[in-house]
Design a protein around this motif. Structure first.
Motif, PDB file in Angstrom:
ATOM      1  N   GLN A  63       1.079   4.250  -2.961  1.00 21.91           N
ATOM      2  CA  GLN A  63       0.965   5.476  -2.594  1.00 21.91           C
ATOM      3  C   GLN A  63       1.952   6.188  -3.261  1.00 21.91           C
ATOM      4  O   GLN A  63       1.281   7.057  -4.056  1.00 21.91           O
ATOM      5  N   ARG A 105      -4.598  -0.931  -7.372  1.00 23.08           N
ATOM      6  CA  ARG A 105      -6.128  -0.207  -7.924  1.00 23.08           C
ATOM      7  C   ARG A 105      -7.032  -0.008  -6.264  1.00 23.08           C
ATOM      8  O   ARG A 105      -7.798   0.998  -7.056  1.00 23.08           O
ATOM      9  N   GLU A 106      -7.413  -0.573  -5.578  1.00 18.84           N
ATOM     10  CA  GLU A 106      -7.416   0.537  -4.068  1.00 18.84           C
ATOM     11  C   GLU A 106      -7.243   1.524  -3.995  1.00 18.84           C
ATOM     12  O   GLU A 106      -7.970   2.473  -3.945  1.00 18.84           O
ATOM     13  N   GLU A 107      -5.695   1.617  -3.744  1.00 20.63           N
ATOM     14  CA  GLU A 107      -5.021   3.365  -4.098  1.00 20.63           C
ATOM     15  C   GLU A 107      -5.705   3.898  -5.014  1.00 20.63           C
ATOM     16  O   GLU A 107      -5.779   5.327  -4.171  1.00 20.63           O
ATOM     17  N   GLU A 108      -5.322   4.072  -6.414  1.00 18.77           N
ATOM     18  CA  GLU A 108      -5.760   4.463  -7.249  1.00 18.77           C
ATOM     19  C   GLU A 108      -7.255   5.291  -7.359  1.00 18.77           C
ATOM     20  O   GLU A 108      -6.868   6.398  -7.519  1.00 18.77           O
ATOM     21  N   ARG A 109      -8.451   4.298  -7.031  1.00 21.19           N
ATOM     22  CA  ARG A 109      -9.202   4.546  -6.845  1.00 21.19           C
ATOM     23  C   ARG A 109      -9.386   5.556  -6.067  1.00 21.19           C
ATOM     24  O   ARG A 109     -10.022   7.010  -5.968  1.00 21.19           O
ATOM     25  N   VAL A 110      -9.023   5.645  -4.622  1.00 21.96           N
ATOM     26  CA  VAL A 110      -8.658   6.511  -3.549  1.00 21.96           C
ATOM     27  C   VAL A 110      -8.099   8.243  -3.870  1.00 21.96           C
ATOM     28  O   VAL A 110      -8.652   9.404  -3.371  1.00 21.96           O
ATOM     29  N   LEU A 111      -6.661   7.734  -4.727  1.00 25.68           N
ATOM     30  CA  LEU A 111      -5.909   9.023  -4.999  1.00 25.68           C
ATOM     31  C   LEU A 111      -5.840   9.803  -6.219  1.00 25.68           C
ATOM     32  O   LEU A 111      -5.648  11.174  -6.005  1.00 25.68           O
ATOM     33  N   CYS A 112      -6.606   9.232  -7.452  1.00 22.67           N
ATOM     34  CA  CYS A 112      -7.101   9.650  -8.371  1.00 22.67           C
ATOM     35  C   CYS A 112      -7.520   8.914  -9.426  1.00 22.67           C
ATOM     36  O   CYS A 112      -7.988   8.129  -8.852  1.00 22.67           O
ATOM     37  N   LYS A 113      -7.575  10.238 -10.461  1.00 26.98           N
ATOM     38  CA  LYS A 113      -9.040   9.854 -11.362  1.00 26.98           C
ATOM     39  C   LYS A 113      -8.371   8.846 -12.306  1.00 26.98           C
ATOM     40  O   LYS A 113      -9.046   8.119 -13.280  1.00 26.98           O
ATOM     41  N   ARG A 159       0.947  -1.136  -0.311  1.00 22.06           N
ATOM     42  CA  ARG A 159      -0.221  -0.164  -0.321  1.00 22.06           C
ATOM     43  C   ARG A 159       0.487   1.173   0.030  1.00 22.06           C
ATOM     44  O   ARG A 159       0.527   2.362  -0.925  1.00 22.06           O
TER      45      ARG A 159
END
Length: 483
Positions: free
Chosen positions: A202, A384-392, A198
């Protein structure tokens, strides 16, 4: 000869048997020269101790009497880190690192300016990332100096001059956490790995949001401005140049074409085969290396889609190792060190770290490749989980596509000089050919790599014979920088 006479000694105190040295794919004759060069480097540091203390005191604004150099130096592959203790002051850091590049490992004698290039690109990266990527846990740059004696502030502005001419960066000592390389095996567990994946995801995502229209590295101009005008510098380039192998990538060369960049990197591999004295072990090995490089050159363009260069190039830390990360007990990253491999790279070259299964990159074959694929899948799910939270953006989709297509292996191969043959054979050729076909056709591909291939191979075998004689002449030479 007696058994004790069959050893050779290297600058890091390593003792190796003659047979092991002769089998090594690196130019070990050049490594033998590092013994005296390292001793000379140490003497130069010791002679400059007072100058170093004055520089540290000047950068952090304390009395020089409050600063003391530690006797426990920390040596990496390309830098010497000297811990500095700061006593009796209110400065927020009581321990610092005065980091000096090992000029004899960076090609400085052959290409003057390589040390300053390394310092300026890394200093610029620290400054750039602190502004553009504040959530990435890098160290605070406290100052730096070039080999001409110019002294710079943490913001990259020239402050004054000194008579210390080895170049340096001044950084805080990392007190929070331990090196991942020290704990990854002994403390491994699924929940710790999840935290680590994770944290890595990030910082990769944060960096990738910063994009540029050229492949290159940040550097500092004469007036302290940061520009992306330096060649994409990762240490393999200067490693090749230190081996007296031309890379044909000028210091001010940047790229707006991934294919052009890849072809220039491939030229470095060609030149290693041409000019490293022990680059091939026999005729068959030579022909197979020539053939794999020819196949790579012929197929590179098949791994890029038409929009590859339209997306721009993202900031990344090239080839981070386990020794680049400090982690806490839960394996959250507390600090990322050594930014001298950061640059704007094609998205096709982004991938999870290749050490996820604690194997070297050329060991990821067969069952180990299956193990790595399982671990890579776990990493990408977390990514992918972090991508959904941090950026589009959908960076993960492009990374998966590059992995399936094989284009990410190009970056891995082109950045690994001595392991290139095994990587091309095991991971690149199977994308297009059955390996049995390669075994039947490699001789014709070898002939396509260079004119007069038979004469070339004979010259290389003559080089190898002379190389082995010179290595043997150094066996137990008693005064080989040690006695």
């Amino acid at each position: 000869m007696s058994g004790c006479e069959q050893y050779l000694f290297f600058e890091n105190g390593e003792e190796r048997k003659l047979e092991s040295v002769l089998d090594d794919e690196s130019d070990m004759l050049r490594r033998l020269t590092y013994v005296e060069k390292w001793a000379q480097f140490q003497r130069e540091i010791e002679q400059n101790e007072e100058k170093i203390l004055k520089l540290v005191a000047q950068h952090i604004g304390v009395d020089v009497g409050n600063c003391r150099l530690s006797e426990e130096w920390l040596r990496g592959g390309f830098n010497l880190c000297i811990p500095v203790v700061v006593r009796g002051s209110q400065h927020p850091y009581q321990r610092l690192i005065f980091r000096v590049p090992l000029h004899f490992k960076l090609g400085e004698a052959l290409i003057p300016g390589n040390v300053d290039e390394k310092i300026k690109t890394e200093a610029a990266t620290y400054i750039f990332m602190r502004k553009q990527c504040p959530d990435v846990p890098i160290l605070e740059l406290l100052g730096f100096g070039l080999t001409n004696g110019d002294i710079y502030s943490p913001e990259g502005k020239k402050q004054s001059e000194s008579d210390f001419h080895m170049g340096y960066l001044l950084l805080p000592f990392v007190a929070d956490g331990r090196l991942l390389s020290e704990v990854m095996v002994e403390e491994d567990s699924p929940w710790r790995r999840e935290n680590l994946y994770r944290s890595i995801s990030q910082f990769m995502i944060h960096l990738a949001q910063v994009q540029h229209h050229h492949i290159g590295s940040p550097t500092l101009t004469e007036v302290g401005e940061i520009q992306i005008t330096n060649r994409p510098l990762f240490l393999r380039l200067q490693w090749l140049e230190n081996e007296d192998i031309e890379t044909n990538i000028a210091r001010d060369k940047t790229y707006n074409s991934t294919l052009s960049y890849w072809l220039d990197l491939l030229t470095g591999h060609d030149n290693r085969l041409r000019y490293q004295p022990n680059s091939m072990t026999d005729e068959e090995d030579g022909k197979k290396q020539m053939a794999t490089l020819q196949i790579l050159r012929e197929r590179l363009h098949h791994l890029l889609d038409s929009s590859a260069d339209e997306r721009g190039y993202c900031l990344t830390i090239t080839n981070p190792t386990k020794a680049n990360f400090f982690v806490n007990e839960e394996w959250h990253i507390t600090a990322i060190i050594d930014l001298d491999g950061a640059c704007f790279w094609p998205i096709e070259m982004l991938h999870p770290p290749m050490w996820l299964t604690n194997k070297t990159i050329d060991e990821i074959v067969g069952e180990e490749e299956q193990r790595f694929e399982l671990e890579r899948t776990k990493f990408m799910n977390i990514f992918r989980e972090e991508e959904r939270v941090l950026c589009k953006s959908r960076l993960s989709d492009q990374m998966d596509l590059s992995w399936r297509r094989g284009s990410c292996w190009c970056g891995i191969i082109l950045g690994n000089t001595t392991a290139a043959y095994n990587l091309i054979r095991d991971h690149f050729i199977p994308l297009f050919h059955d390996l049995r076909d390669f075994d039947e056709t490699y001789e014709s591909k070898a002939k396509a790599w260079t004119e007069d291939s038979d004469k070339f191979i004979q010259r290389k075998l003559d080089d190898l014979h002379e190389y082995r004689k010179q290595i043997a002449a150094n066996v137990c030479s008693k005064n080989n920088g040690l006695e």
